[in-house]
Structure formats: C-alpha cells, structure tokens
Design a protein around this motif. Structure first.
Motif, PDB file in Angstrom:
ATOM      1  N   UNK A 274       0.787  -1.235   0.000  1.00  0.00           N
ATOM      2  CA  UNK A 274       0.000   0.000   0.000  1.00  0.00           C
ATOM      3  C   UNK A 274       0.816   1.280   0.000  1.00  0.00           C
ATOM      4  N   UNK A 275       2.139   1.193   0.182  1.00  0.00           N
ATOM      5  CA  UNK A 275       2.984   2.404   0.223  1.00  0.00           C
ATOM      6  C   UNK A 275       2.963   3.107  -1.152  1.00  0.00           C
ATOM      7  N   UNK A 276       2.463   4.339  -1.223  1.00  0.00           N
ATOM      8  CA  UNK A 276       2.492   5.029  -2.521  1.00  0.00           C
ATOM      9  C   UNK A 276       3.915   5.467  -2.895  1.00  0.00           C
ATOM     10  N   UNK A 277       4.293   5.168  -4.110  1.00  0.00           N
ATOM     11  CA  UNK A 277       5.607   5.585  -4.620  1.00  0.00           C
ATOM     12  C   UNK A 277       5.435   6.190  -6.013  1.00  0.00           C
ATOM     13  N   UNK A 278       5.869   7.425  -6.143  1.00  0.00           N
ATOM     14  CA  UNK A 278       5.916   8.050  -7.468  1.00  0.00           C
ATOM     15  C   UNK A 278       7.259   7.692  -8.102  1.00  0.00           C
ATOM     16  N   UNK A 279       7.233   7.322  -9.357  1.00  0.00           N
ATOM     17  CA  UNK A 279       8.494   7.043 -10.048  1.00  0.00           C
ATOM     18  C   UNK A 279       8.569   7.887 -11.325  1.00  0.00           C
ATOM     19  N   UNK A 299       9.519  -2.830 -10.762  1.00  0.00           N
ATOM     20  CA  UNK A 299       9.128  -4.231 -10.511  1.00  0.00           C
ATOM     21  C   UNK A 299       9.465  -4.649  -9.077  1.00  0.00           C
ATOM     22  N   UNK A 300      10.640  -4.217  -8.610  1.00  0.00           N
ATOM     23  CA  UNK A 300      11.066  -4.575  -7.249  1.00  0.00           C
ATOM     24  C   UNK A 300      10.107  -4.029  -6.186  1.00  0.00           C
ATOM     25  N   UNK A 301       9.695  -2.785  -6.350  1.00  0.00           N
ATOM     26  CA  UNK A 301       8.816  -2.219  -5.312  1.00  0.00           C
ATOM     27  C   UNK A 301       7.394  -2.737  -5.469  1.00  0.00           C
ATOM     28  N   UNK A 302       7.004  -2.979  -6.706  1.00  0.00           N
ATOM     29  CA  UNK A 302       5.654  -3.513  -6.944  1.00  0.00           C
ATOM     30  C   UNK A 302       5.508  -4.901  -6.322  1.00  0.00           C
ATOM     31  N   UNK A 303       6.591  -5.698  -6.450  1.00  0.00           N
ATOM     32  CA  UNK A 303       6.571  -7.059  -5.900  1.00  0.00           C
ATOM     33  C   UNK A 303       6.398  -7.028  -4.379  1.00  0.00           C
ATOM     34  N   UNK A 304       6.764  -5.877  -3.756  1.00  0.00           N
ATOM     35  CA  UNK A 304       6.626  -5.754  -2.297  1.00  0.00           C
ATOM     36  C   UNK A 304       5.358  -4.992  -1.917  1.00  0.00           C
ATOM     37  N   UNK A 305       4.495  -4.807  -2.896  1.00  0.00           N
ATOM     38  CA  UNK A 305       3.167  -4.256  -2.595  1.00  0.00           C
ATOM     39  C   UNK A 305       3.010  -2.765  -2.740  1.00  0.00           C
ATOM     40  N   UNK A 306       4.057  -2.068  -3.212  1.00  0.00           N
ATOM     41  CA  UNK A 306       3.945  -0.602  -3.358  1.00  0.00           C
ATOM     42  C   UNK A 306       2.835  -0.250  -4.334  1.00  0.00           C
ATOM     43  N   UNK A 309       2.876   4.967  -8.854  1.00  0.00           N
ATOM     44  CA  UNK A 309       2.354   6.015  -9.728  1.00  0.00           C
ATOM     45  C   UNK A 309       3.524   6.448 -10.605  1.00  0.00           C
ATOM     46  N   UNK A 310       3.452   6.159 -11.881  1.00  0.00           N
ATOM     47  CA  UNK A 310       4.584   6.509 -12.736  1.00  0.00           C
ATOM     48  C   UNK A 310       4.314   7.796 -13.515  1.00  0.00           C
ATOM     49  N   UNK A 311       5.391   8.556 -13.693  1.00  0.00           N
ATOM     50  CA  UNK A 311       5.362   9.697 -14.607  1.00  0.00           C
ATOM     51  C   UNK A 311       6.226   9.261 -15.780  1.00  0.00           C
ATOM     52  N   UNK A 312       5.599   8.992 -16.912  1.00  0.00           N
ATOM     53  CA  UNK A 312       6.331   8.391 -18.028  1.00  0.00           C
ATOM     54  C   UNK A 312       5.962   9.059 -19.341  1.00  0.00           C
ATOM     55  N   UNK A 313       6.918   8.980 -20.247  1.00  0.00           N
ATOM     56  CA  UNK A 313       6.731   9.551 -21.582  1.00  0.00           C
ATOM     57  C   UNK A 313       5.554   8.874 -22.299  1.00  0.00           C
ATOM     58  N   UNK A 314       4.858   9.637 -23.110  1.00  0.00           N
ATOM     59  CA  UNK A 314       3.786   9.077 -23.943  1.00  0.00           C
ATOM     60  C   UNK A 314       4.337   7.925 -24.778  1.00  0.00           C
ATOM     61  N   UNK A 315       3.598   6.845 -24.840  1.00  0.00           N
ATOM     62  CA  UNK A 315       4.013   5.723 -25.684  1.00  0.00           C
ATOM     63  C   UNK A 315       4.902   4.718 -24.968  1.00  0.00           C
ATOM     64  N   UNK A 316       5.365   5.040 -23.768  1.00  0.00           N
ATOM     65  CA  UNK A 316       6.197   4.088 -23.026  1.00  0.00           C
ATOM     66  C   UNK A 316       5.275   3.019 -22.435  1.00  0.00           C
ATOM     67  N   UNK A 320       3.433  -0.082 -18.134  1.00  0.00           N
ATOM     68  CA  UNK A 320       2.007  -0.354 -17.916  1.00  0.00           C
ATOM     69  C   UNK A 320       1.696  -1.542 -17.013  1.00  0.00           C
ATOM     70  N   UNK A 321       2.402  -2.685 -17.175  1.00  0.00           N
ATOM     71  CA  UNK A 321       2.029  -3.835 -16.347  1.00  0.00           C
ATOM     72  C   UNK A 321       2.277  -3.624 -14.850  1.00  0.00           C
ATOM     73  N   UNK A 322       3.093  -2.642 -14.497  1.00  0.00           N
ATOM     74  CA  UNK A 322       3.499  -2.504 -13.084  1.00  0.00           C
ATOM     75  C   UNK A 322       2.979  -1.233 -12.432  1.00  0.00           C
ATOM     76  N   UNK A 323       2.135  -0.486 -13.117  1.00  0.00           N
ATOM     77  CA  UNK A 323       1.746   0.821 -12.576  1.00  0.00           C
ATOM     78  C   UNK A 323       0.284   0.834 -12.161  1.00  0.00           C
ATOM     79  N   UNK A 324       0.019   1.442 -11.010  1.00  0.00           N
ATOM     80  CA  UNK A 324      -1.372   1.634 -10.590  1.00  0.00           C
ATOM     81  C   UNK A 324      -1.958   2.874 -11.248  1.00  0.00           C
ATOM     82  N   UNK A 325      -1.098   3.870 -11.433  1.00  0.00           N
ATOM     83  CA  UNK A 325      -1.518   5.093 -12.128  1.00  0.00           C
ATOM     84  C   UNK A 325      -0.402   5.468 -13.085  1.00  0.00           C
TER      85      UNK A 325
END
Ligand code: F6R
Length: 373
Positions: A274-279, A299-306, A309-316, A320-325
């Motif tokens: 549940x820990x929110x992490x912006x990347x 992937x490492x933080x997602x595997x531990x339940x984080x 929330x990613x800030x990523x370039x359009x088209x990246x 997607x498979x690892x982001x809640x937002x």
C-alpha cells in the motif's frame, strides 16, 4: 488578483508554460543555424566564461533542486565541472574557490539570507558571481557580478512552482550560451537544444490540460496517506526531491525523494503493501539503459506491494504492467524531461492539500522569503 483561480498556487501552476516562454523571450536570436542564445545581461562576459574552470551552484530548497537539475546540462554543454551546494552548507567548509570559479546563485525572491551570505562569501574569496533571480533589483542580484532574471512573474504562494521551471530554463540558456562561447557546442547543436526548449511551454500546457483532472481525482482518495516516496534517476532525481518537498510543505504528509539507484542500498526497506511511490521514468528513446533500470526498480517495489504512480513519456508501454496510475508527459529531449515531469507533482501536492482542506498558499510555519539565516 487570483484571476478566478481558487488559490495563488493554482494560478501559478497554470502559469508554468508562460514562465518558461517569458524566460526564453528575447534571448534567442535566429543565428546561422536558426537558434543562438544571446543574453543581453551577459554582454561583455565572454572572456570570463572562457576562463572559468569550475562552476558552483548555490541555492536553497526548490531553487537548489532547479540548480541540481540544471547542473547536468551545464556540465554536458560546457564541459565545465559543476557542483551544486545548499547555500547554508557552502560557506562553512572553506571551499576551494578563486577567480576561475563561477558561483551561480539561484533565488526566486533574491532575498534569501542563506543564499545572500554565500554569494558575499564567494565574492570575498575572489570568485565571480552570477545570480538567477525572479525579482528585479533584489539584494542578491545587486551583490552579484551579473544577473539573469527569470521572467516567471510575481510568485505569491509560499510554495514555489512556476519559479522552478523558469530557473531551470535560465540555467539551460546560460549553459547553451557558455557552451557556444567555449566552442563546445556547434551552432547546429545549440539550435537543436533551443528548439527543444522553445517547444516546452506548449508541452507543459498539454500536461496541464490532459492530466490535471486525473491527478486531482486520485489525490483525493489519497488524502489519508501517511507517507509518499518519490524515485527518480539522473535529471529525474532532483524532480523526485522537488515532488517530495512540495508535498511536505503544503500537505504536511511525510515524503522523501530518492535516487532510484539508491533503493537497494536502504530505502527499499520502507516498502510495505500500500505504500504510494511516485516514479519518474526516464525516456526509453533518450536513455534505454536508464529506462530499463528504473523499470526494474518499479518491478522490485511492486513485488513488495507498493502502489506505483509513474510519470512516463507518452508511448512508453513498458511501465504499464506494473503501474497503478500512469501520468503521461510528452516526448522531450534528454535534459528537458524535468520541465514536464515536475508539473504532475506540483498538481498532486496541491490536489492532496486541497483534499485535506488546507490553505495551499500559506502553509504553516513557512514564509515566502527566508530573510534570516
Ligand atoms: C519551496 C520553497 C522554498 C524556496 C527556498 C528558496 O516550495 O518555496 O524551498 O525555494 O526558500 O527561496 P528563494 O528562491 O526565494 O531563494
């Protein structure tokens, strides 16, 4: 004065595109290749720029993060070693400086006592001083050998937003100018970077138009969050620090920014379900290697339940498979991503503070300009 906006901060975030555009205006000349940076305030200083061997950037808070961001481009475009220091640390360690050192101070107000004292100290030690300032005629530019004004317009909200993007813009203009004067950048290279920079205001506007409602929505359901982490790498690292600072300041939520590569050296111990992490994700086009590394951190933080929330370039699509937002920013050249990636973080801090019913313009315990040491 708020012009219909609910707060000065909301107004000032909405002015981030023009803060960049106005800081560029009048400083780009057509030149042979279609874009040469000419900063009228720096007339007659070319000899100085050729002679310097070291640049030290000094500032506090958000201005220091702007400095940390700008340092990557300054070093790359001028090939002068750059270090960035908090102004209040700088003069207490007998730094090695002399007449071949250029001390670049950054201050929105131009009155920050820590920064002013550091400028005076540098001057006494024989260094050349240049200030980047948003306030005409303020004390720091008056105490400096030269000044580049940012034209962000008056910033009223205590938390700095539009000044940050204007400061980075001014540092890039300085870097391009010095890079040309020293013959490190070709006219064509400079023109390419200038074109990238000139495209930024419209791209910031797109982030505001396309992501604002989405961010405000999820910041609302995060209103009872206890702590938020921010990860970034390379130029994304100071952006992470800025995102964390803004959140602390106006929403009173514990927040930390980390260099993504540092994760396994400690901070990963903080990750629990549940820990929110912006990347802040580097561009896969500009730096495939760094992009891959940051995706593996995700992937490492997602595997531990984080909650990621990613800030990523359009088209990246790799994120997607690892982001809640996913917060999207337009494509930009290698050093320009921070000017876009910081915008969702400013909106988020404001959205969360609003969701908690706080006064975003006047956070507790803080003053707009810190005139004591
Ligand atoms: C953060 C903030 C402060 C200032 C810092 C420097 O939102 O507003 O961290 O950035 O106090 O202020 P200036 O730029 O006026 O020297």
């Amino acid at each position: 004065e708020k012009g219909g906006w609910p707060s000065f901060m909301a107004k000032e975030v909405s002015e981030e595109p023009e803060a960049v555009a106005n800081t560029i205006r009048g400083r780009v000349h057509p030149g042979a290749e279609g874009g040469e940076v000419v900063i009228p305030e720096l007339d007659g200083l070319d000899e100085l720029f050729v002679g310097i061997r070291h640049i030290i950037v000094i500032a506090c808070g958000t201005a220091a993060y702007a400095g940390q961001t700008g340092a990557y481009a300054i070093e790359q475009w001028t090939r002068i070693p750059v270090s960035v220091e908090l102004a209040h640390e700088f003069r207490y360690r007998d730094p090695v400086i002399g007449d071949d050192t250029l001390v670049v101070s950054i201050s929105q107000s131009g009155e920050t006592m820590d920064t002013l004292m550091a400028v005076k100290y540098a001057h006494e030690k024989g260094a050349k001083t240049l200030s980047i300032c948003n306030t005409q005629g303020a004390t720091i530019p008056r105490e400096s050998d030269a000044v580049i004004y940012t034209h962000a317009g008056p910033e009223v909200a205590v938390a700095s937003t539009k000044a940050f993007v204007a400061q980075i813009t001014a540092l890039y203009l300085l870097a391009l100018h010095v890079g040309r004067v020293r013959g490190v950048l070709s006219a064509a290279e400079s023109a390419d970077h200038v074109r990238e920079l000139e495209a930024i205001p419209a791209k910031i506007q797109r982030v505001l138009d396309e992501e604002q409602a989405h961010i405000e929505q999820f910041s609302h359901w995060m209103a009872d969050t206890q702590s938020v982490l921010f990860l970034g790498r390379h130029v994304g690292y100071p952006v992470a620090l800025e995102g964390a600072l803004k959140l602390k300041e106006i929403s009173y939520i514990h927040a930390e920014g980390f260099a993504a590569g540092e994760l396994k050296h400690g901070p990963i111990a903080l990750i629990e379900p549940g820990q929110p992490v912006f990347v802040i994700v580097p561009s896969p086009r500009e730096s495939a290697e760094l992009h891959k590394k940051v995706v593996s951190n995700i992937q490492e933080i997602r595997a531990r339940g984080a909650r990621v929330i990613v800030v990523a370039e359009e088209g990246d699509a790799a994120v997607l498979p690892f982001a809640d937002e996913v917060l999207r920013i337009p494509l930009a050249g290698p050093f320009f991503e921070p000017l876009l990636a910081v915008v969702p973080l400013h909106i988020f801090a404001m959205g969360l503070a609003n969701a908690k019913g706080l006064d975003v313009d006047q956070p507790r315990n803080l003053a707009k300009s810190v005139t004591v040491e």
